[in-house]
Design a protein around this motif. Structure first.
Motif: not given
Length: 512
Positions: A193, A211, A213-214
């Motif tokens: 990511d 991040t 997407n995480h």
């Protein structure tokens, strides 16, 4: 207790750090590595120190298992070409000097005055093995120096007692992928990511990385492996970077992946060839070469440097893509600040002339384990870590300055400039001593930096800085034992050349 570590950045630095921490601490420390899928890799071939075997042995990785998967080959030393005059070369090997009657063979080489054979061919076995392109291992896998064979187990650089006779060349991208598989299998959490933000608490310490997407990643300790960007150590914490460009002006490189016309024609050494505005490397991997030109952009443009490199290594291959690299030369004032440790290019880089990049990573992660903190983050431990890192980098800086100042070459503006740049006091004192006699462990850079006195003397003698006379004491000694040692070395070299397979032949046997 420190329970969790977050490593920002992958590549060689990130995955060497992650796997070493896992090998050291196992399940007691959670390790998360976050890296972007969009970060480009250099991937042109990497050369190492012989001490890197401690790293692989620490992880329990057998050479014949990992080396074939990383396009790996052997490195018995570095061949320096054209640093004195066109057509001349010498070797800087992984081999300590032998002695006779209390003096090294280098001292006796000076005293006896027989210059029919160059210093390196007279005083080292390795030079003969390099000239004959021999493997350091027999076809049955045994090392030609049998007493040094076998795994070192969980040993570190501090336990280095003997000089191991070779290092490696490998595809750094492949090594990173191999270590990633190893680390993930042993519990490293791998997050692919982009890091968008680095958070800090009221003290200015790192509290989180965000991040795309995480979400948020948190840890007790953060390791910056983001390369020259220094995302955590420089951009977030504002640590000052100390440039070395005043004394080491090479700040750019251009690299090519070049197929060998004959794959079996493999050199067991790195080649460093002096060029008009720097030097070019050749790193032989198993089926191709990595080539590059390290230069100072105040003396040559990137376009001209690429043309000069192509003309040298791939004159008929315009299809090969060139990779242009800006290098940040120097080190951070401190590589560990608060709860953040920079390892790899985010910590320091002093150009690749003596293959110190992987060494700096290995040294840093070993020292991190030795100085691993608890929640109190004892500042005396942090300071001790920073001293050791800074000493290693500063020692290599001095050693590299010596290469350029001692080189008997002044035929271009670049090489003339290398003789007029300011010298740190320590380097000036060492060069002054070298006019009179060879250096020893008391007169080279005094702190650990990976190089021993034989390396300093090998470079001075090979580059043309030769003392006017030998030490006067040798005039009073019978040279019989020294002459016998020279003869013994020559006979051993001939025996090994006859017995050992070629570098390619042995590597092909473990790549099947």
């Amino acid at each position: 207790m420190i329970r969790s570590v977050v490593i920002v950045g992958g590549g060689t630095a990130g995955w060497m750090s992650a796997t070493y921490l896992k090998a050291a601490f196992g399940e007691s420390v959670d390790v998360t590595l976050v890296e972007s899928a969009q970060v480009s890799r250099i991937g042109v071939g990497e050369a190492t120190f012989s001490t890197v075997r401690h790293f692989f042995d620490y992880l329990g990785l057998a050479e014949n298992e990992w080396l074939p998967k990383c396009a790996g080959s052997y490195k018995l030393g570095i061949r320096f070409e054209n640093w004195r005059k066109p057509g001349e070369h010498f070797y800087h090997p992984f081999e300590r000097l032998r002695g006779a009657d209390g003096f090294s063979l280098a001292e006796w080489w000076l005293a006896l005055g027989d210059r029919s054979q160059p210093f390196d061919r007279s005083c080292f076995i390795t030079a003969a093995l390099c000239e004959a392109k021999r493997s350091p291992r027999m076809l049955d896998g045994s090392l030609f120096v049998s007493s040094l064979d076998g795994s070192l187990g969980k040993s570190t650089l501090d336990e280095q007692r003997a000089q191991f006779p070779y290092a490696y060349h490998f595809d750094a991208d492949a090594v990173a992928r191999y270590l990633a598989e190893y680390g993930i299998e042993r519990g490293v959490r791998h997050v692919v990511d982009n890091v968008t933000e680095v958070g800090q608490d009221s003290r200015g310490w790192i509290s989180e990385v965000r991040t795309e997407n995480h979400g948020v990643l948190t840890g007790d300790l953060y390791i910056d492996c983001t390369g020259f960007r220094g995302m955590l150590i420089n951009k977030t914490l504002g640590v000052r970077f100390q440039s070395f460009e005043d004394v080491l002006p090479n700040n750019r490189a251009v690299a090519l992946r070049v197929p060998r016309a004959d794959a079996t024609d493999m050199d067991p050494y790195t080649t460093a060839t002096a060029m008009s505005a720097g030097w070019a490397w050749t790193i032989p991997l198993f089926r191709r070469n990595g080539n590059g030109y390290v230069y100072a952009d105040q003396f040559i443009t990137p376009e001209r440097a690429e043309r000069e490199l192509r003309a040298k290594v791939a004159p008929d291959r315009d299809d090969l893509e060139a990779n242009h690299i800006r290098m940040r030369i120097g080190r951070n004032e401190n590589s560990w600040v608060h709860n953040c440790v920079a390892i790899g290019l985010s910590s320091a880089f002093v150009e690749p002339l003596e293959s110190t990049g992987i060494f700096f990573i290995q040294h840093a992660v070993e020292q991190l384990v030795k100085h691993f903190p608890d929640q109190g983050f004892d500042q005396r431990m942090t300071a001790a870590y920073n001293r050791r890192i800074n000493h290693a980098v500063d020692g290599v800086k001095e050693f590299l300055i010596l290469h350029y100042r001692s080189a008997d070459r002044e035929d271009t503006a670049y090489w003339k400039d290398t003789k007029t740049r300011p010298l740190p006091d320590g380097v000036k004192a060492k060069l002054d001593l070298a006019e009179s006699h060879l250096l020893d462990e008391e007169t080279i850079y005094p702190h650990y930096h990976g190089f021993e006195s034989y390396s300093w003397n090998t470079m001075n003698l090979g580059l043309g800085r030769i003392p006017l006379t030998a030490r006067p004491a040798l005039r009073h000694l019978d040279p019989t034992n020294a002459l016998a040692e020279f003869a013994k070395l020559k006979a051993e070299a001939a025996e090994m050349v006859a017995a050992l397979p070629s570098c390619y032949e042995y590597l092909a046997s473990i790549n099947d």
